[in-house]
Design a protein around this motif. Structure first.
Motif, PDB file in Angstrom:
ATOM      1  N   LYS A  49      35.471  58.970  37.765  1.00  0.00           N
ATOM      2  CA  LYS A  49      35.702  58.545  39.195  1.00  0.00           C
ATOM      3  C   LYS A  49      35.847  60.101  39.809  1.00  0.00           C
ATOM      4  O   LYS A  49      37.099  60.571  40.298  1.00  0.00           O
ATOM      5  N   LEU A  50      35.463  60.901  38.678  1.00  0.00           N
ATOM      6  CA  LEU A  50      36.456  62.438  38.876  1.00  0.00           C
ATOM      7  C   LEU A  50      35.518  63.755  40.389  1.00  0.00           C
ATOM      8  O   LEU A  50      34.413  63.574  39.609  1.00  0.00           O
ATOM      9  N   ASP A  51      36.131  64.840  41.135  1.00  0.00           N
ATOM     10  CA  ASP A  51      35.627  65.070  41.220  1.00  0.00           C
ATOM     11  C   ASP A  51      34.718  66.262  40.461  1.00  0.00           C
ATOM     12  O   ASP A  51      34.419  66.780  39.563  1.00  0.00           O
ATOM     13  N   SER A  52      33.906  66.635  41.216  1.00  0.00           N
ATOM     14  CA  SER A  52      33.151  68.203  40.118  1.00  0.00           C
ATOM     15  C   SER A  52      34.125  68.556  39.456  1.00  0.00           C
ATOM     16  O   SER A  52      33.317  69.215  38.398  1.00  0.00           O
ATOM     17  N   ARG A  53      34.688  69.822  39.806  1.00  0.00           N
ATOM     18  CA  ARG A  53      35.800  70.027  39.080  1.00  0.00           C
ATOM     19  C   ARG A  53      36.781  69.832  38.592  1.00  0.00           C
ATOM     20  O   ARG A  53      36.360  70.425  37.229  1.00  0.00           O
ATOM     21  N   LYS A  54      37.388  69.181  38.507  1.00  0.00           N
ATOM     22  CA  LYS A  54      37.784  67.804  37.554  1.00  0.00           C
ATOM     23  C   LYS A  54      37.294  67.590  36.115  1.00  0.00           C
ATOM     24  O   LYS A  54      37.785  67.218  35.294  1.00  0.00           O
ATOM     25  N   LEU A  55      35.696  66.924  36.953  1.00  0.00           N
ATOM     26  CA  LEU A  55      34.968  66.759  35.676  1.00  0.00           C
ATOM     27  C   LEU A  55      34.677  67.634  34.448  1.00  0.00           C
ATOM     28  O   LEU A  55      35.024  67.829  33.732  1.00  0.00           O
ATOM     29  N   LEU A  56      35.047  69.190  35.179  1.00  0.00           N
ATOM     30  CA  LEU A  56      34.716  69.869  34.066  1.00  0.00           C
ATOM     31  C   LEU A  56      35.338  70.129  33.459  1.00  0.00           C
ATOM     32  O   LEU A  56      35.601  70.955  32.358  1.00  0.00           O
ATOM     33  N   GLU A  57      36.414  70.715  34.425  1.00  0.00           N
ATOM     34  CA  GLU A  57      37.839  70.309  33.045  1.00  0.00           C
ATOM     35  C   GLU A  57      38.308  69.771  32.114  1.00  0.00           C
ATOM     36  O   GLU A  57      37.616  70.292  30.896  1.00  0.00           O
ATOM     37  N   VAL A  58      37.734  68.327  32.101  1.00  0.00           N
ATOM     38  CA  VAL A  58      37.549  67.401  31.445  1.00  0.00           C
ATOM     39  C   VAL A  58      36.999  67.499  29.853  1.00  0.00           C
ATOM     40  O   VAL A  58      37.041  67.541  28.927  1.00  0.00           O
ATOM     41  N   LEU A  59      35.574  67.869  30.790  1.00  0.00           N
ATOM     42  CA  LEU A  59      34.638  68.662  29.402  1.00  0.00           C
ATOM     43  C   LEU A  59      34.905  69.466  28.950  1.00  0.00           C
ATOM     44  O   LEU A  59      34.643  69.492  27.770  1.00  0.00           O
ATOM     45  N   ASP A  60      35.283  70.707  29.155  1.00  0.00           N
ATOM     46  CA  ASP A  60      35.872  71.604  28.965  1.00  0.00           C
ATOM     47  C   ASP A  60      36.858  71.798  28.357  1.00  0.00           C
ATOM     48  O   ASP A  60      36.605  71.683  26.379  1.00  0.00           O
ATOM     49  N   GLY A  61      37.576  70.614  27.991  1.00  0.00           N
ATOM     50  CA  GLY A  61      38.582  70.456  27.494  1.00  0.00           C
ATOM     51  C   GLY A  61      38.488  70.007  25.866  1.00  0.00           C
ATOM     52  O   GLY A  61      38.862  69.620  24.939  1.00  0.00           O
TER      53      GLY A  61
END
Length: 112
Positions: A49-61
């Motif tokens: 349940k991450l917002d879009s920006r946080k989700l993008l950060e996690v996926l990039d990580g």
């Protein structure tokens, strides 16, 4: 051509057709497995349940290796089940998550 050789050639043709069918079936099963794995990945990510920006950060990580995913063994689930049972026996309603501090509780007289 001898009948023995003819039978062997017929058997080889039949076997090759069957192998081709099985390879096609295996290919279909692999595609279905990948689809189900992808669905599990999406479900697991959505649970965060991450917002879009946080989700993008996690996926990039995850892609660049700066975020590691920890494999949770089956016995962790057993341990959690045992903790829930223990909490129910002792009258507690909350299960402790390993690594998180226990919430402060107040006694009946209002003191901590």
């Amino acid at each position: 051509m001898s009948t023995k050789l003819g039978r062997i050639l017929d058997e080889m043709d039949k076997t090759e057709r069957r192998i081709a069918e099985l390879q096609e079936h295996l290919k279909e099963l692999n595609m279905r497995r990948e689809q189900l794995e992808d669905a599990e990945i999406v479900k697991s990510i959505r649970i965060l349940k991450l917002d879009s920006r946080k989700l993008l950060e996690v996926l990039d990580g995850i892609r660049d290796g700066s975020v590691s995913l920890q494999y949770i063994q089956e016995n962790v689930n057993k341990m959690e089940a045992d903790e829930i049972r223990t909490d129910k026996i002792s009258g507690e309603n909350e299960m402790q998550v390993p690594g998180n501090p226990a919430p402060e509780r107040e006694d009946k007289d209002g003191s901590k």
